[in-house]
Design a protein around this motif. Structure first.
Motif, PDB file in Angstrom:
ATOM      1  N   LEU A 182       0.834  -1.201   0.000  1.00 49.65           N
ATOM      2  CA  LEU A 182       0.000   0.000   0.000  1.00 49.65           C
ATOM      3  C   LEU A 182       0.875   1.260   0.000  1.00 49.65           C
ATOM      4  CD1 LEU A 182      -2.792  -1.170   2.454  1.00 49.65           C
ATOM      5  CD2 LEU A 182      -2.980  -0.886  -0.034  1.00 49.65           C
ATOM      6  N   ALA A 183       1.919   1.272   0.817  1.00 48.43           N
ATOM      7  CA  ALA A 183       2.804   2.439   0.899  1.00 48.43           C
ATOM      8  C   ALA A 183       3.469   2.721  -0.446  1.00 48.43           C
ATOM      9  CB  ALA A 183       3.857   2.227   1.981  1.00 48.43           C
ATOM     10  N   ARG A 184       3.907   1.659  -1.144  1.00 42.78           N
ATOM     11  CA  ARG A 184       4.548   1.832  -2.466  1.00 42.78           C
ATOM     12  C   ARG A 184       3.599   2.492  -3.462  1.00 42.78           C
ATOM     13  NH1 ARG A 184       6.714  -3.002  -1.713  1.00 42.78           N
ATOM     14  NH2 ARG A 184       5.224  -4.103  -2.990  1.00 42.78           N
ATOM     15  N   HIS A 185       2.304   2.300  -3.250  1.00 52.13           N
ATOM     16  CA  HIS A 185       1.308   2.877  -4.154  1.00 52.13           C
ATOM     17  C   HIS A 185       0.703   4.161  -3.594  1.00 52.13           C
ATOM     18  CE1 HIS A 185       1.617  -1.165  -5.879  1.00 52.13           C
ATOM     19  NE2 HIS A 185       1.236  -0.574  -6.996  1.00 52.13           N
ATOM     20  N   GLY A 186       1.309   4.696  -2.537  1.00 52.66           N
ATOM     21  CA  GLY A 186       0.840   5.950  -1.969  1.00 52.66           C
ATOM     22  C   GLY A 186      -0.483   5.850  -1.238  1.00 52.66           C
ATOM     23  N   VAL A 187      -0.818   4.653  -0.772  1.00 54.94           N
ATOM     24  CA  VAL A 187      -2.081   4.438  -0.065  1.00 54.94           C
ATOM     25  C   VAL A 187      -1.791   4.345   1.431  1.00 54.94           C
ATOM     26  CG1 VAL A 187      -4.067   2.890   0.208  1.00 54.94           C
ATOM     27  CG2 VAL A 187      -3.038   3.208  -2.060  1.00 54.94           C
ATOM     28  N   ALA A 188      -2.388   5.242   2.199  1.00 51.98           N
ATOM     29  CA  ALA A 188      -2.225   5.206   3.653  1.00 51.98           C
ATOM     30  C   ALA A 188      -3.003   4.010   4.207  1.00 51.98           C
ATOM     31  CB  ALA A 188      -2.748   6.496   4.270  1.00 51.98           C
ATOM     32  N   ALA A 189      -2.483   3.426   5.287  1.00 51.31           N
ATOM     33  CA  ALA A 189      -3.144   2.282   5.909  1.00 51.31           C
ATOM     34  C   ALA A 189      -2.971   2.355   7.415  1.00 51.31           C
ATOM     35  CB  ALA A 189      -2.553   0.979   5.381  1.00 51.31           C
ATOM     36  N   THR A 190      -3.907   1.761   8.118  1.00 48.72           N
ATOM     37  CA  THR A 190      -3.804   1.639   9.566  1.00 48.72           C
ATOM     38  C   THR A 190      -4.355   0.274   9.968  1.00 48.72           C
ATOM     39  OG1 THR A 190      -4.294   2.680  11.687  1.00 48.72           O
ATOM     40  CG2 THR A 190      -6.041   2.739  10.055  1.00 48.72           C
ATOM     41  N   VAL A 191      -3.666  -0.378  10.890  1.00 51.07           N
ATOM     42  CA  VAL A 191      -4.135  -1.679  11.374  1.00 51.07           C
ATOM     43  C   VAL A 191      -5.225  -1.410  12.405  1.00 51.07           C
ATOM     44  CG1 VAL A 191      -3.511  -3.810  12.552  1.00 51.07           C
ATOM     45  CG2 VAL A 191      -1.927  -2.783  10.904  1.00 51.07           C
ATOM     46  N   VAL A 192      -6.430  -1.877  12.111  1.00 42.82           N
ATOM     47  CA  VAL A 192      -7.576  -1.673  13.014  1.00 42.82           C
ATOM     48  C   VAL A 192      -7.864  -2.896  13.865  1.00 42.82           C
ATOM     49  CG1 VAL A 192      -8.626   0.079  11.550  1.00 42.82           C
ATOM     50  CG2 VAL A 192      -9.270  -2.335  11.244  1.00 42.82           C
ATOM     51  N   GLY A 193      -7.252  -4.014  13.505  1.00 45.44           N
ATOM     52  CA  GLY A 193      -7.456  -5.234  14.281  1.00 45.44           C
ATOM     53  C   GLY A 193      -6.377  -6.231  13.953  1.00 45.44           C
ATOM     54  N   ASP A 194      -5.884  -6.912  14.990  1.00 42.51           N
ATOM     55  CA  ASP A 194      -4.924  -7.985  14.731  1.00 42.51           C
ATOM     56  C   ASP A 194      -5.168  -9.127  15.698  1.00 42.51           C
ATOM     57  OD1 ASP A 194      -3.729  -6.947  17.044  1.00 42.51           O
ATOM     58  OD2 ASP A 194      -1.897  -6.351  16.049  1.00 42.51           O
ATOM     59  N   ALA A 195      -4.622 -10.259  15.346  1.00 39.53           N
ATOM     60  CA  ALA A 195      -4.804 -11.478  16.129  1.00 39.53           C
ATOM     61  C   ALA A 195      -3.549 -12.321  15.995  1.00 39.53           C
ATOM     62  CB  ALA A 195      -6.019 -12.263  15.618  1.00 39.53           C
ATOM     63  N   GLY A 196      -3.375 -13.242  16.927  1.00 37.37           N
ATOM     64  CA  GLY A 196      -2.198 -14.097  16.911  1.00 37.37           C
ATOM     65  C   GLY A 196      -2.225 -15.151  15.820  1.00 37.37           C
ATOM     66  N   TYR A 197      -3.415 -15.496  15.342  1.00 34.36           N
ATOM     67  CA  TYR A 197      -3.538 -16.559  14.351  1.00 34.36           C
ATOM     68  C   TYR A 197      -4.580 -16.192  13.298  1.00 34.36           C
ATOM     69  CZ  TYR A 197      -0.585 -19.364  17.303  1.00 34.36           C
ATOM     70  OH  TYR A 197       0.490 -19.822  18.013  1.00 34.36           O
ATOM     71  N   LEU A 198      -4.556 -16.914  12.210  1.00 32.67           N
ATOM     72  CA  LEU A 198      -5.437 -16.635  11.082  1.00 32.67           C
ATOM     73  C   LEU A 198      -6.912 -16.647  11.468  1.00 32.67           C
ATOM     74  CD1 LEU A 198      -5.828 -16.107   8.064  1.00 32.67           C
ATOM     75  CD2 LEU A 198      -5.694 -18.585   7.709  1.00 32.67           C
ATOM     76  N   ALA A 199      -7.329 -17.565  12.301  1.00 37.28           N
ATOM     77  CA  ALA A 199      -8.749 -17.646  12.663  1.00 37.28           C
ATOM     78  C   ALA A 199      -9.242 -16.316  13.232  1.00 37.28           C
ATOM     79  CB  ALA A 199      -8.984 -18.777  13.661  1.00 37.28           C
ATOM     80  N   GLY A 200      -8.449 -15.680  14.066  1.00 34.20           N
ATOM     81  CA  GLY A 200      -8.828 -14.392  14.631  1.00 34.20           C
ATOM     82  C   GLY A 200      -8.894 -13.302  13.579  1.00 34.20           C
ATOM     83  N   VAL A 201      -7.957 -13.320  12.646  1.00 33.24           N
ATOM     84  CA  VAL A 201      -7.968 -12.344  11.555  1.00 33.24           C
ATOM     85  C   VAL A 201      -9.251 -12.495  10.744  1.00 33.24           C
ATOM     86  CG1 VAL A 201      -6.838 -11.678   9.383  1.00 33.24           C
ATOM     87  CG2 VAL A 201      -5.470 -12.107  11.433  1.00 33.24           C
ATOM     88  N   LEU A 202      -9.611 -13.729  10.425  1.00 32.57           N
ATOM     89  CA  LEU A 202     -10.836 -13.969   9.653  1.00 32.57           C
ATOM     90  C   LEU A 202     -12.057 -13.487  10.418  1.00 32.57           C
ATOM     91  CD1 LEU A 202     -10.057 -17.519   8.225  1.00 32.57           C
ATOM     92  CD2 LEU A 202      -9.798 -15.300   7.082  1.00 32.57           C
ATOM     93  N   ASP A 203     -12.103 -13.771  11.716  1.00 33.69           N
ATOM     94  CA  ASP A 203     -13.244 -13.333  12.530  1.00 33.69           C
ATOM     95  C   ASP A 203     -13.373 -11.812  12.518  1.00 33.69           C
ATOM     96  OD1 ASP A 203     -13.946 -15.925  13.190  1.00 33.69           O
ATOM     97  OD2 ASP A 203     -12.989 -15.876  15.168  1.00 33.69           O
ATOM     98  N   ILE A 204     -12.257 -11.106  12.682  1.00 39.28           N
ATOM     99  CA  ILE A 204     -12.304  -9.640  12.671  1.00 39.28           C
ATOM    100  C   ILE A 204     -12.724  -9.132  11.295  1.00 39.28           C
ATOM    101  CG2 ILE A 204     -10.982  -7.507  12.947  1.00 39.28           C
ATOM    102  CD1 ILE A 204      -9.145  -9.118  14.911  1.00 39.28           C
ATOM    103  N   ALA A 205     -12.147  -9.674  10.233  1.00 39.12           N
ATOM    104  CA  ALA A 205     -12.495  -9.238   8.881  1.00 39.12           C
ATOM    105  C   ALA A 205     -13.980  -9.461   8.595  1.00 39.12           C
ATOM    106  CB  ALA A 205     -11.633  -9.951   7.847  1.00 39.12           C
ATOM    107  N   ARG A 206     -14.543 -10.540   9.117  1.00 42.46           N
ATOM    108  CA  ARG A 206     -15.972 -10.830   8.888  1.00 42.46           C
ATOM    109  C   ARG A 206     -16.895  -9.810   9.544  1.00 42.46           C
ATOM    110  NH1 ARG A 206     -14.295 -16.667  10.014  1.00 42.46           N
ATOM    111  NH2 ARG A 206     -14.069 -17.521   7.907  1.00 42.46           N
TER     112      ARG A 206
END
Length: 167
Positions: free
Chosen positions: A84-108
């Motif tokens: 995203l940075a290489r393309h000039g797109v600002a980003a912020t992490v709004v949620g993180d998890a220790g494992y993929l299952a948590g990432v999927l749950d947050i994204a859902r």
């Protein structure tokens, strides 16, 4: 895979999988190359695609793109932010998890977009997301336990190569 072979899968962070192979508790590990200090055998590139709930769209600039990712250290998280940075797109992490299952749950929940492997079908409740820069595949390696059956090891490595080719 091979008749008579017993296969048990373990999903974990790359460094932990490599450590398990080195301890002898796992016969074969497949991992993100840059996420582990041990050099393995290159097996291909893991295709990566942005995923979010159906209908989600990135906010208009200059608002940052809300990201959902595995907590640091994570090579795919770093790849998402760097792309995203290489393309000039600002980003912020709004949620993180220790494992993929948590990432999927947050994204859902619709809070943000996640950069995920795009091998096979999209995860339930998520769809590939348009409007963000394409991401190059991330290199994957495989490592076998010393003394592991060479035929089984080669069959496992070949299966991973084929899966990544189909990506």
């Amino acid at each position: 895979m091979r008749p008579g072979c017993r296969v048990r899968f373990r999903i974990d962070r790359s460094a932990r999988l490599v450590e398990a192979v080195e301890r002898g508790s796992v016969d074969v590990a497949v991992y993100v190359t840059e996420a582990a200090a041990t050099e393995g055998t290159p097996v291909g590139g893991l295709p990566l695609t942005w995923h979010a709930v159906p209908g989600w769209a990135p906010p208009a600039a200059p608002a940052p793109v809300p990201l959902v990712a595995i907590e640091e250290p994570c090579a795919i998280r770093r790849r998402a932010i760097a792309t995203l940075a290489r393309h000039g797109v600002a980003a912020t992490v709004v949620g993180d998890a220790g494992y993929l299952a948590g990432v999927l749950d947050i994204a859902r929940t619709g809070q943000g977009v996640a950069l995920l492997a795009s091998v096979g079908a999209a995860p339930d409740g998520l769809a590939p997301c348009e409007g963000l820069p394409a991401v190059t595949p991330i290199a994957m390696s495989a490592l076998a336990r010393p003394g592991a059956d060479p035929a089984t090891t080669e069959a496992a490595f070949g299966a991973v190569r084929e899966l990544l080719r189909q990506g």
